[in-house]
Design a protein around this motif. Structure first.
Motif, short mmCIF file in Angstrom:
data_model
loop_
_atom_site.label_atom_id
_atom_site.label_comp_id
_atom_site.label_asym_id
_atom_site.label_seq_id
_atom_site.Cartn_x
_atom_site.Cartn_y
_atom_site.Cartn_z
N LEU C 276 23.93 -4.71 45.05
CA LEU C 276 24.61 -4.13 43.90
C LEU C 276 26.13 -4.28 44.02
O LEU C 276 26.82 -4.40 43.02
N ILE C 280 25.34 -6.13 39.52
CA ILE C 280 24.03 -5.57 39.16
C ILE C 280 22.95 -6.65 39.15
O ILE C 280 21.80 -6.41 39.47
N ASN C 281 23.35 -7.87 38.81
CA ASN C 281 22.37 -8.97 38.78
C ASN C 281 21.78 -9.28 40.14
O ASN C 281 20.81 -10.03 40.24
N PHE C 283 20.60 -7.23 42.36
CA PHE C 283 19.70 -6.19 42.85
C PHE C 283 18.51 -6.78 43.60
O PHE C 283 18.22 -6.42 44.73
N PHE C 284 17.85 -7.72 42.94
CA PHE C 284 16.63 -8.29 43.54
C PHE C 284 16.96 -9.11 44.78
O PHE C 284 16.18 -9.15 45.72
N ASP C 326 21.14 -14.39 34.92
CA ASP C 326 20.45 -13.10 34.97
C ASP C 326 19.16 -13.22 35.77
O ASP C 326 18.66 -14.32 36.03
N SER C 327 18.62 -12.08 36.14
CA SER C 327 17.47 -12.06 37.05
C SER C 327 16.23 -12.70 36.43
O SER C 327 15.46 -13.38 37.10
#
Lengths: 332, 150, 422
Positions: C276, C280-281, C283-284, C326-327
């Motif tokens: 993080l 935020i992208n 996270f994974f 993005d994820s």
């Protein structure tokens, strides 16, 4: 130890200089317009007429033809999309070498008040000799993404050419050949006029203040040196030369006591046929067109400005006889 | 709780990426032209006029195809002709947002807002790498042009 | 005196990136300096309020910089992720009474604002850097040339190796519809080299430049791709960041002094926070690293080459979250490797990804050079003991090669330090 370090530094410095030369375009078979600025320096400086301006001068007038017909000694210091502040610097630089009787300036570039393209900057500047004028020109022409340093060290600009070097880069590493005749670039192709995009509306038809400032400067310099500044608009169909542009130039010329010839208006008189006399459908004249225009304009210059007929001057004539031989060969 | 987790997951999966690269496009007769796309005859149709404009040292850079109410100009990128200008020739067509030649300044503002860059009479709206250039004279739109950055 | 000059130069350079940024860094520096100084008065209140305010500022900028749907365009202060971590580390250490607060405000500001590491790290730790940063500045011949070698090598890695790979990556990642399957696989493997050479090249420059000034910063990388499992990888990759998380997140959570399950959870949480922190992208990315590290056995198997290859593949695959915006796209593109593998298509189109054959060859050769330098890392240290003339040859060769083969200037994307956005 100190000696060794000196040798190392000298070695790398030489290597650096050689690499700079290697990756810089030679402008001999491709983008030959980049070579034009350089050819002036090796000329005998005996010209009574100097042309400055963009491609509308170097494609449309043939100094050798004018010499053949009228004995006029002239040189075209034109470069691709030469902007007006570049023309001004070239004028100043020329005056360091010689004092012509007439300076002919093509007003097409009045429409540009900002540098347009990095590539054109390079074509005009890469081969220019270092001088105060060149420094001014770089500073006033650079686009945001350019750096002054890359004009001093071309490797900073052209290093990626190292993987794209051609035979030209090796063939002309040391010696280059001339590609113009007194600044005239011969083009024998024929591409008849068909059509051009519709005339666009412009946000403003008034030449910008800074552009006028450069023109004022040209007027001042030529007046101070007793040189006639002649304004011309070369014949072309495109890009459009708006009526509003024309009016401003006429007004400016009369206010400053300058000659202005819009050669677009005498196309019929000159005998230019846009079906046979242009190499790109009406932007520039080909050899045919340029020959016709030179005959007309040479006569005009001779009548108006009391130019010397150098065909009677032995030393000059012998130089030109050589040029004529080569020229005749090239236009065959 | 599960719902919150689900929303959180979706947020993490999709969210927060860079916004999609938006560009101006022109929709005419249910066909949408995108600035920057490759020009093909299939999509743009047979033109009624064609011209090539070379510039000082570079030959055949711009190709302009004339249609009844507009002109499309292309520019070569990596050997493909990409559309970089669409110029309106008359008031028979309007932009995707509904602006046409001879509309008023207020029409332009109501359709495109006040986020423009002004240079003389020229109002430029920018979306991604595309510009919508509008000239307004005496309160009326006299020129509309879509342009893609080169 | 020289240090005050260094501070002034740092402030001037920093201010040239925007005066607004300067306000934030000065606020962070000043608030933590004062908090540390006066913490004896009302320890908990001062500590927690300063901690929370600084974290909130960081979180605020993280969120706005990664959420352009909020449509706010605010300049994120340069190096905010790095200096916030530095000052928080200092604040926590003072709170835990690990060492005495810095008395001189000049010294403290120099610790926060020393410009070389503000761009890309390493994250500085007060107790380490104070040993070298506040010494009297003398530039010795040895430090000068050794520092220059390091800078030149950093330039080479960044501009010749990473810059060239970046062209391929940007072609592939900017067009997911055209480039999937084997292209993604290629991009991930290459991205490992790009990110490493770009980032560690930048660090080399920071370390080399500091060395010239006689400032010894600690290493941030230690041949990470030669690791045999992910645990080892995280001890060798972006060391200043991983030790920061270890000291200030993982250990406070309980570290490994608790049950095995709790320990695993701690690891996973630490990696998620680290993800993080990147944005935020990511996270994974943090989650998967956390899970894998948590379940990595302490003992390594005997197959060294296999271990290294597997670790490298895992790390490379997980970079997928760094390549795509993005994820969701990242997952989609990652799985396309397995069900849309189009290897022949890739081979046919290899020259259409932005690099011609000579450039592809240069890319491969320079990647290999980079790997060899990492493998022979210890032996190559003897370079620093060579005579000056030999060092000069090394420096000038590296600079000349970088000038000639580097990807910079017009015609190519200006490659920024990839990591500085974090």
């Amino acid at each position: 130890m100190k000696k060794r370090i000196c040798i190392i530094i000298i070695f790398f410095l030489s290597l650096f200089i050689l690499l700079n030369r290697l990756v810089t375009p030679k402008y001999q078979t491709e983008l030959i317009e980049g070579h034009m600025i350089k050819e002036y320096y090796q000329e005998a400086k005996n010209h009574e007429v100097i042309f400055i301006g963009d491609c509308e001068v170097y494609a449309n007038f043939s100094p050798i033809q004018m010499y053949k017909d009228y004995g006029i000694t002239s040189y075209i210091r034109g470069t691709s999309q030469q902007l007006i502040w570049q023309s001004l610097e070239i004028l100043k630089e020329t005056l360091k070498y010689e004092k012509p009787k007439v300076i002919v300036f093509n007003v097409n570039s009045m429409r540009y008040d900002k540098p347009v393209s990095e590539a054109y900057n390079r074509l005009t500047l890469d081969n220019m000799k270092w001088s105060q004028e060149k420094i001014n020109m770089i500073n006033s022409s650079m686009l945001e993404e350019e750096t002054f340093l890359s004009y001093i060290f071309p490797i900073l600009r052209y290093h990626s050419r190292i993987t794209e070097l051609t035979k030209e880069d090796l063939d002309y590493f040391l010696n280059e050949k001339n590609i113009t005749f007194n600044g005239f670039l011969i083009n024998k192709n024929i591409k008849p006029y068909t059509s051009f995009p519709e005339q666009r509306r412009l946000p403003s038809y008034t030449f910008k203040e800074n552009v006028y400032k450069y023109l004022d400067e040209m007027v001042k310099i030529t007046k101070n040196n007793n040189i006639e500044l002649v304004l011309i608009k070369a014949p072309s169909i495109y890009p459009y030369w708006y009526d509003e542009y024309e009016k401003q130039i006429i007004d400016y010329a009369s206010k400053n006591n300058l000659h202005y010839y819009n050669l677009k208006k005498v196309v019929d008189e000159v005998g230019i046929d846009y079906n046979t006399d242009t190499y790109d459908g009406g932007l520039h004249l080909n050899l045919n067109g340029a020959t016709k225009l030179s005959k007309y304009f040479g006569k005009l210059l001779q009548d108006e400005f009391n130019l010397t007929d150098y065909r009677n001057n032995e030393s000059v004539n012998s130089i030109y006889q050589n040029k004529i031989l080569l020229y005749n060969d090239a236009i065959k | 709780m599960k719902k919150i987790l689900l929303i959180l997951c979706l947020f993490l999966l999709v969210g927060c990426g860079k916004a999609a690269n938006k560009v101006y496009s022109l929709t005419l007769n249910n066909k949408t032209f995108y600035l920057g796309e490759e020009y093909t005859k299939e999509k743009y149709g047979e033109s009624i006029g064609y011209s090539e404009v070379s510039s000082c040292a570079f030959e055949g850079l711009d190709k302009t195809y004339k249609y009844d109410h507009y002109e499309v100009t292309t520019y070569p990128v990596d050997g493909k002709d990409k559309v970089y200008l669409i110029y309106f020739l008359d008031d028979e067509i309007s932009t995707t947002e509904g602006l046409k030649l001879s509309d008023s300044y207020n029409d332009m503002i109501s359709k495109y807002g006040e986020k423009y860059k002004k240079e003389g009479n020229l109002y430029t709206y920018t979306l991604g790498k595309t510009n919508l250039n509008i000239i307004v004279e005496n309160g009326f739109v006299t020129s509309i042009e879509y342009a893609h950055e080169i | 005196m020289a240090n005050i000059l260094l501070l002034i130069i740092s402030i001037l350079i920093y201010a040239s990136f925007g005066l607004k940024s300067l306000i934030f860094i000065v606020f962070s520096a000043l608030s933590t300096y004062l908090a540390a100084k006066y913490m004896y008065k009302n320890k908990k209140l001062i500590f927690y309020s300063t901690l929370i305010i600084n974290i909130l500022i960081l979180v605020f900028f993280k969120i706005i910089s990664f959420n352009n749907f909020l449509n706010i365009s605010i300049l994120v202060p340069l190096g905010i992720s790095y200096y916030t971590f530095s000052v928080l580390g200092y604040l926590i250490d003072i709170y835990k009474e690990k060492y005495q607060p810095e008395k001189s405000i000049f010294n403290y500001f120099l610790f926060v604002m020393y410009i070389p590491y503000l761009f890309i790290g390493p994250i500085s730790r007060y107790d380490q850097i104070s040993k070298t940063l506040y010494n009297k500045r003398t530039i010795t011949k040895d430090n000068f040339f050794n520092g220059l070698i390091r800078v030149a090598w950093g330039l080479f890695k960044k501009y010749v190796i990473a810059g060239r790979i970046a062209i391929i990556i940007s072609t592939i990642s900017s067009n997911p519809e055209a480039y999937f399957g084997s292209y993604v696989f290629l991009a991930l493997i290459l991205y490992s080299f790009e990110l490493y050479n770009d980032f560690s090249g930048g660090i080399d420059m920071v370390l080399g430049f500091s060395k010239i000034l006689g400032i010894e910063l600690s290493e941030n990388f230690n041949s990470p791709y030669l690791s045999e499992n992910l645990r080892e990888f995280w001890r060798k990759w972006h060391i200043s960041l991983s030790t920061w998380f270890k000291d200030y997140v993982y250990i406070p959570l309980g570290g490994n002094k608790c049950s095995k399950i709790r320990n695993r959870i701690n690891l996973i949480i630490t990696f998620i926070v680290s993800g993080l922190w990147h944005g935020i992208n990511y996270f994974f990315w943090g989650l998967f690293h956390g899970i894998i590290v948590a379940f990595t056995p302490k003992e390594k198997s005997d197959f060294k080459v296999l271990n290294i290859t597997l670790t490298f593949l895992i790390v490379s695959f997980l970079w997928v979250f760094f390549i795509y915006p993005d994820s969701l796209t990242s997952f989609k593109m990652f799985f396309s490797i397995f069900y849309k593998f189009n290897g022949i298509d890739l081979i046919n189109n290899i020259t259409k990804l932005g690099l011609n054959i000579p450039n592809l060859i240069i890319m491969i050769v320079t990647i290999i050079i980079g790997i060899i330098v990492d493998i022979k890392h210890d032996k190559l240290k003897s370079i620093y003991n060579l005579k000056i003339d030999k060092k000069l040859i090394i420096i000038l060769s590296l600079l000349l090669i970088t000038l000639l083969l580097g990807i910079y200037g017009l015609g190519f994307e200006k490659s920024n330090f990839i990591y500085s956005k974090f």
